[in-house]
Design a protein around this motif. Structure first.
Motif, PDB file in Angstrom:
ATOM      1  N   PRO A  68      10.896  -0.633  -7.060  1.00 49.85           N
ATOM      2  CA  PRO A  68       9.949  -1.335  -6.187  1.00 49.85           C
ATOM      3  C   PRO A  68       8.484  -0.955  -6.420  1.00 49.85           C
ATOM      4  N   SER A  69       8.188   0.293  -6.697  1.00 56.81           N
ATOM      5  CA  SER A  69       6.785   0.673  -6.900  1.00 56.81           C
ATOM      6  C   SER A  69       6.209   0.046  -8.169  1.00 56.81           C
ATOM      7  N   LEU A  70       7.041  -0.143  -9.188  1.00 58.02           N
ATOM      8  CA  LEU A  70       6.580  -0.795 -10.416  1.00 58.02           C
ATOM      9  C   LEU A  70       6.376  -2.290 -10.170  1.00 58.02           C
ATOM     10  N   GLY A  71       7.299  -2.909  -9.464  1.00 59.45           N
ATOM     11  CA  GLY A  71       7.134  -4.321  -9.117  1.00 59.45           C
ATOM     12  C   GLY A  71       5.895  -4.541  -8.271  1.00 59.45           C
ATOM     13  N   ALA A  72       5.641  -3.629  -7.329  1.00 64.94           N
ATOM     14  CA  ALA A  72       4.460  -3.733  -6.478  1.00 64.94           C
ATOM     15  C   ALA A  72       3.184  -3.598  -7.302  1.00 64.94           C
ATOM     16  N   PHE A  73       3.202  -2.726  -8.304  1.00 64.80           N
ATOM     17  CA  PHE A  73       2.031  -2.583  -9.184  1.00 64.80           C
ATOM     18  C   PHE A  73       1.714  -3.894  -9.880  1.00 64.80           C
ATOM     19  N   TRP A  74       2.749  -4.530 -10.456  1.00 70.05           N
ATOM     20  CA  TRP A  74       2.524  -5.769 -11.199  1.00 70.05           C
ATOM     21  C   TRP A  74       2.206  -6.938 -10.282  1.00 70.05           C
ATOM     22  N   LEU A  75       2.514  -6.813  -8.997  1.00 70.86           N
ATOM     23  CA  LEU A  75       2.162  -7.848  -8.040  1.00 70.86           C
ATOM     24  C   LEU A  75       0.727  -7.693  -7.546  1.00 70.86           C
ATOM     25  N   THR A  76       0.149  -6.515  -7.711  1.00 66.24           N
ATOM     26  CA  THR A  76      -1.187  -6.241  -7.172  1.00 66.24           C
ATOM     27  C   THR A  76      -2.178  -5.943  -8.293  1.00 66.24           C
ATOM     28  N   VAL A  84       0.824  -1.214   0.000  1.00 69.87           N
ATOM     29  CA  VAL A  84       0.000   0.000   0.000  1.00 69.87           C
ATOM     30  C   VAL A  84       0.859   1.266   0.000  1.00 69.87           C
ATOM     31  N   ARG A  85       2.058   1.180   0.513  1.00 70.61           N
ATOM     32  CA  ARG A  85       2.935   2.363   0.552  1.00 70.61           C
ATOM     33  C   ARG A  85       3.319   2.856  -0.845  1.00 70.61           C
ATOM     34  N   HIS A  86       3.138   2.030  -1.850  1.00 73.97           N
ATOM     35  CA  HIS A  86       3.496   2.419  -3.214  1.00 73.97           C
ATOM     36  C   HIS A  86       2.365   3.131  -3.956  1.00 73.97           C
ATOM     37  N   LEU A  87       1.182   3.190  -3.365  1.00 74.28           N
ATOM     38  CA  LEU A  87       0.037   3.818  -4.030  1.00 74.28           C
ATOM     39  C   LEU A  87       0.312   5.242  -4.524  1.00 74.28           C
ATOM     40  N   PRO A  88       0.951   6.100  -3.755  1.00 72.24           N
ATOM     41  CA  PRO A  88       1.192   7.461  -4.263  1.00 72.24           C
ATOM     42  C   PRO A  88       1.959   7.477  -5.589  1.00 72.24           C
ATOM     43  N   ALA A  89       2.931   6.600  -5.742  1.00 74.12           N
ATOM     44  CA  ALA A  89       3.700   6.563  -6.994  1.00 74.12           C
ATOM     45  C   ALA A  89       2.827   6.110  -8.162  1.00 74.12           C
TER      46      ALA A  89
END
Length: 133
Positions: free
Chosen positions: A58-66, A35-40
């Motif tokens: 990390p924010s791009l990886g988190a997007f593709w994971l969610t 959830v910490r990556h939402l702003p990006a």
């Protein structure tokens, strides 16, 4: 087909519901960790990443994971399987084999994960399809 809902159809409906549950569980769990990556995501931070796609930030990886993961197609597949079962239609066996194959490859490549759990609805659909034949 007479349209009567049999035990095979109830199995298909349950398989669809399990698939929906697993897709939603995937989204909830991965979002909880990311959830910490939402702003990006909503500030344009993922557009044309300087690092490229081969070495994602990390924010791009988190997007593709969610949000960008297969949770939505899996959700649609689960809803479709359940919808078919409620209409006394058993999906073809290839649906189960493709789901099972995909989750096997995913489980072999990435653990710990819930990939292997998708064999439960895959086997349920496969058994229903085989009993129909």
């Amino acid at each position: 087909m007479d349209g009567a809902v049999t035990s095979q159809h109830r199995t298909v409906i349950l398989a669809g519901r399990i698939t929906v549950l697993l897709s939603m569980l995937h989204l909830v769990v991965t979002m909880a960790f990311n959830v910490r990556h939402l702003p990006a995501w909503f500030s344009g931070g993922l557009w044309f990443p300087a690092e490229g796609l081969a070495d994602p930030m990390p924010s791009l990886g988190a997007f593709w994971l969610t949000i960008g993961s297969f949770f939505l197609p899996l959700l649609v597949l689960g809803l479709l399987i359940a919808w078919l079962g409620r209409r006394a239609v058993i999906p073809p066996a290839f649906v189960a084999w493709l789901l099972g194959g995909w989750c096997t490859v995913g489980a072999l490549a990435f653990e710990p994960s819930g990939f292997i759990l998708l064999w439960v609805p895959a086997v349920m659909v496969l058994r229903a399809a085989r009993s129909r034949a």
